[in-house]
Motif scaffolding. Structure first.
Motif, PDB file in Angstrom:
ATOM      1  N   ILE A  58       0.845  -1.202   0.000  1.00 16.49           N
ATOM      2  CA  ILE A  58       0.000   0.000   0.000  1.00 16.49           C
ATOM      3  C   ILE A  58       0.879   1.250   0.000  1.00 16.49           C
ATOM      4  O   ILE A  58       0.618   2.220  -0.723  1.00 16.49           O
ATOM      5  N   THR A  59       1.945   1.234   0.801  1.00 18.88           N
ATOM      6  CA  THR A  59       2.872   2.365   0.846  1.00 18.88           C
ATOM      7  C   THR A  59       3.512   2.589  -0.520  1.00 18.88           C
ATOM      8  O   THR A  59       3.635   3.732  -0.973  1.00 18.88           O
ATOM      9  N   ALA A  60       3.920   1.511  -1.184  1.00 17.21           N
ATOM     10  CA  ALA A  60       4.521   1.636  -2.514  1.00 17.21           C
ATOM     11  C   ALA A  60       3.534   2.241  -3.513  1.00 17.21           C
ATOM     12  O   ALA A  60       3.908   3.093  -4.332  1.00 17.21           O
ATOM     13  N   ALA A  61       2.278   1.822  -3.436  1.00 21.26           N
ATOM     14  CA  ALA A  61       1.269   2.381  -4.339  1.00 21.26           C
ATOM     15  C   ALA A  61       1.087   3.876  -4.092  1.00 21.26           C
ATOM     16  O   ALA A  61       1.034   4.671  -5.042  1.00 21.26           O
ATOM     17  N   VAL A  62       1.018   4.276  -2.827  1.00 17.13           N
ATOM     18  CA  VAL A  62       0.852   5.693  -2.493  1.00 17.13           C
ATOM     19  C   VAL A  62       2.062   6.500  -2.955  1.00 17.13           C
ATOM     20  O   VAL A  62       1.920   7.590  -3.519  1.00 17.13           O
ATOM     21  N   ILE A  63       3.269   5.970  -2.738  1.00 22.80           N
ATOM     22  CA  ILE A  63       4.491   6.663  -3.172  1.00 22.80           C
ATOM     23  C   ILE A  63       4.477   6.863  -4.686  1.00 22.80           C
ATOM     24  O   ILE A  63       4.769   7.956  -5.180  1.00 22.80           O
ATOM     25  N   HIS A  64       4.117   5.822  -5.430  1.00 20.07           N
ATOM     26  CA  HIS A  64       4.118   5.937  -6.895  1.00 20.07           C
ATOM     27  C   HIS A  64       3.044   6.911  -7.389  1.00 20.07           C
ATOM     28  O   HIS A  64       3.301   7.701  -8.302  1.00 20.07           O
ATOM     29  N   LEU A  65       1.867   6.853  -6.807  1.00 18.59           N
ATOM     30  CA  LEU A  65       0.812   7.788  -7.230  1.00 18.59           C
ATOM     31  C   LEU A  65       1.179   9.230  -6.893  1.00 18.59           C
ATOM     32  O   LEU A  65       0.959  10.143  -7.706  1.00 18.59           O
ATOM     33  N   ALA A  66       1.748   9.434  -5.715  1.00 17.02           N
ATOM     34  CA  ALA A  66       2.179  10.786  -5.349  1.00 17.02           C
ATOM     35  C   ALA A  66       3.300  11.252  -6.272  1.00 17.02           C
ATOM     36  O   ALA A  66       3.338  12.418  -6.698  1.00 17.02           O
ATOM     37  N   TRP A  67       4.230  10.366  -6.613  1.00 13.38           N
ATOM     38  CA  TRP A  67       5.334  10.715  -7.508  1.00 13.38           C
ATOM     39  C   TRP A  67       4.799  11.152  -8.865  1.00 13.38           C
ATOM     40  O   TRP A  67       5.223  12.166  -9.422  1.00 13.38           O
ATOM     41  N   ILE A  68       3.864  10.369  -9.408  1.00 10.09           N
ATOM     42  CA  ILE A  68       3.274  10.718 -10.705  1.00 10.09           C
ATOM     43  C   ILE A  68       2.552  12.061 -10.620  1.00 10.09           C
ATOM     44  O   ILE A  68       2.658  12.892 -11.520  1.00 10.09           O
ATOM     45  N   GLY A  69       1.839  12.283  -9.510  1.00 11.43           N
ATOM     46  CA  GLY A  69       1.112  13.534  -9.342  1.00 11.43           C
ATOM     47  C   GLY A  69       2.015  14.750  -9.232  1.00 11.43           C
ATOM     48  O   GLY A  69       1.714  15.807  -9.777  1.00 11.43           O
ATOM     49  N   PHE A  70       3.130  14.621  -8.528  1.00 14.65           N
ATOM     50  CA  PHE A  70       4.015  15.763  -8.297  1.00 14.65           C
ATOM     51  C   PHE A  70       5.110  15.924  -9.356  1.00 14.65           C
ATOM     52  O   PHE A  70       5.457  17.032  -9.738  1.00 14.65           O
ATOM     53  N   PHE A  71       5.686  14.809  -9.824  1.00 16.78           N
ATOM     54  CA  PHE A  71       6.855  14.885 -10.704  1.00 16.78           C
ATOM     55  C   PHE A  71       6.627  14.356 -12.117  1.00 16.78           C
ATOM     56  O   PHE A  71       7.427  14.632 -13.008  1.00 16.78           O
ATOM     57  N   GLY A  72       5.609  13.542 -12.320  1.00 20.35           N
ATOM     58  CA  GLY A  72       5.363  12.972 -13.639  1.00 20.35           C
ATOM     59  C   GLY A  72       6.250  11.768 -13.916  1.00 20.35           C
ATOM     60  O   GLY A  72       6.881  11.223 -13.011  1.00 20.35           O
TER      61      GLY A  72
END
Length: 108
Positions: A58-72
């Protein structure tokens, strides 16, 4: 069909699922070979290996979604292999996710 073109089977996706399958295989072997008792970590609640795996995924999913949202997902490097393999910035999110998973398994 154009709406789901981003869901293409890519090398990072394949690596993710291979590593996930390997993790589940190793954890199944560990459960059989070394039965475990619940452990109390920094959260002060009893957890098992499966609980820690779930929290880390779950943490990995949140990290990846946040990364895509902030950095692309822009290319950060091109490896000189074959025709040139482009590395997405998502690999940095993957490294952060692996480090967080190790921390979760060691401390939670």
């Amino acid at each position: 069909m154009e709406n789901i073109a981003w869901m293409a089977w890519t090398l990072p996706t394949a690596i993710f699922f291979v590593l996930l399958a390997a993790t589940l295989a190793v954890m199944t072997w560990l459960a059989v070979a070394y039965p475990e008792a619940e452990r109390v970590g920094i959260l002060r609640i009893p957890t098992t290996r499966g609980d820690r795996l779930f929290v880390s995924l779950i943490t990995a999913a949140v990290i990846h979604l946040a990364w895509i949202g902030f950095f692309g997902t822009d290319t950060i490097a091109t490896l000189p292999l074959g025709g040139g393999i482009e590395l997405s910035s998502l690999w940095l999110a993957t490294v952060i996710s692996v480090v967080s998973a190790v921390a979760i398994f060691r401390t939670v």
